[in-house]
Design a protein around this motif. Sequence first.
Motif, PDB file in Angstrom:
ATOM      1  N   LEU A 139       1.228  -0.819  -0.112  1.00 30.77           N
ATOM      2  CA  LEU A 139       0.400  -0.004  -0.060  1.00 30.77           C
ATOM      3  C   LEU A 139       1.233   1.513   0.206  1.00 30.77           C
ATOM      4  N   GLY A 140       1.906   1.074   0.459  1.00 31.97           N
ATOM      5  CA  GLY A 140       3.212   2.550   0.770  1.00 31.97           C
ATOM      6  C   GLY A 140       3.241   2.077  -0.591  1.00 31.97           C
ATOM      7  N   ASN A 141       3.700   1.028  -1.429  1.00 36.74           N
ATOM      8  CA  ASN A 141       4.429   1.881  -2.830  1.00 36.74           C
ATOM      9  C   ASN A 141       3.143   2.344  -3.619  1.00 36.74           C
ATOM     10  N   TYR A 142       2.223   2.070  -3.221  1.00 44.31           N
ATOM     11  CA  TYR A 142       1.041   2.281  -4.500  1.00 44.31           C
ATOM     12  C   TYR A 142       1.457   4.028  -4.011  1.00 44.31           C
ATOM     13  N   LEU A 143       0.965   4.141  -3.279  1.00 52.21           N
ATOM     14  CA  LEU A 143       0.889   5.573  -2.312  1.00 52.21           C
ATOM     15  C   LEU A 143       1.820   6.487  -2.670  1.00 52.21           C
ATOM     16  N   LEU A 144       3.181   5.852  -2.570  1.00 51.79           N
ATOM     17  CA  LEU A 144       4.944   6.590  -2.705  1.00 51.79           C
ATOM     18  C   LEU A 144       4.325   7.227  -0.762  1.00 51.79           C
ATOM     19  N   LEU A 145       3.963   6.337  -0.073  1.00 53.84           N
ATOM     20  CA  LEU A 145       3.997   7.298   1.647  1.00 53.84           C
ATOM     21  C   LEU A 145       5.568   6.576   1.540  1.00 53.84           C
ATOM     22  N   GLY A 146       6.446   7.613   3.001  1.00 54.32           N
ATOM     23  CA  GLY A 146       7.094   7.396   3.902  1.00 54.32           C
ATOM     24  C   GLY A 146       8.505   7.755   2.795  1.00 54.32           C
ATOM     25  N   ARG A 147       8.965   6.642   3.068  1.00 56.74           N
ATOM     26  CA  ARG A 147      10.448   6.534   2.755  1.00 56.74           C
ATOM     27  C   ARG A 147      10.690   6.197   0.887  1.00 56.74           C
ATOM     28  N   ALA A 148      11.819   6.571   0.478  1.00 58.59           N
ATOM     29  CA  ALA A 148      11.752   5.566  -1.353  1.00 58.59           C
ATOM     30  C   ALA A 148      11.591   4.417  -1.278  1.00 58.59           C
ATOM     31  N   LYS A 149      10.580   3.875  -1.861  1.00 58.58           N
ATOM     32  CA  LYS A 149      10.193   2.731  -1.749  1.00 58.58           C
ATOM     33  C   LYS A 149      10.823   2.083  -3.290  1.00 58.58           C
ATOM     34  N   TYR A 150      11.557   2.751  -4.434  1.00 60.58           N
ATOM     35  CA  TYR A 150      12.174   2.240  -5.784  1.00 60.58           C
ATOM     36  C   TYR A 150      12.939   3.522  -6.183  1.00 60.58           C
TER      37      TYR A 150
END
Length: 242
Positions: A139-150
């Motif tokens: 879910l954090g990935n899809y909303l770009l939440l928090g620190r860099a996921k990519y």
Amino acid sequence: MISVAMATHNGERYIAEQISSILCQLSESDELVISDDGSTDATLDVIASFGSPQIRLLRLSPDRSLRLPERVGRNFANALEQCRGSVVFIADQDDVWLRHKVQTMVAALQEADVAISDSWIVGSDDNCSRLRYGRSSPLGNYLLLGRAKYQGCCMALRREALRRMLPMPSRMPLYDSYLGLLGELTGRVSYIAEPLILHRLHHANASQSVRNPLHYKLSYRLRLLAQIYRRAIEYRFKQLKP
């Protein structure tokens, strides 16, 4: 054929070590495509000193009207659009690739469209810490939440996947989040639970040297999400057509 897309700007201090760590993993038919955004130090001289036929240097006219994250995204987009390989890696100018990076990621791409590895983060004091990407919170990935996921420097893509993502939208900050999340939404992403680069953090990092105000961060994240989901929906509709 493997392509490596690198964006440079005033990277004379570390770029020789990075280029050396890349070229030793490429064959004679592979390429390192470097887009330079108006370097004023010795970066271009260092690149030329390699005298390698695998290196293609692109000189991008700087656009001073853009904020730094947008300039970085524009510079990487210029390199990516010129890559010709069936597999495309992304490289920062100041990291070091570990010796089995190319082999490991190419193997992962046999079953995926995008591959993202972990990294060793090297600070100014030379202490290392491990950074993992994307696996803990979908879910954090899809909303770009928090620190860099990519993280672009930890990423490789199949040509077919990159074609769906280009041309990149103009004034695109967080280019790597754009590529990673669009890869998630339109294909398969393989997360490699192994650090494959030494990622340097220092005061001159292009992504670290300017602190953007909160309102700008919020506005470009919303703009980025809108672009990503629009592209993903368009791709899915094309897939449904007979």
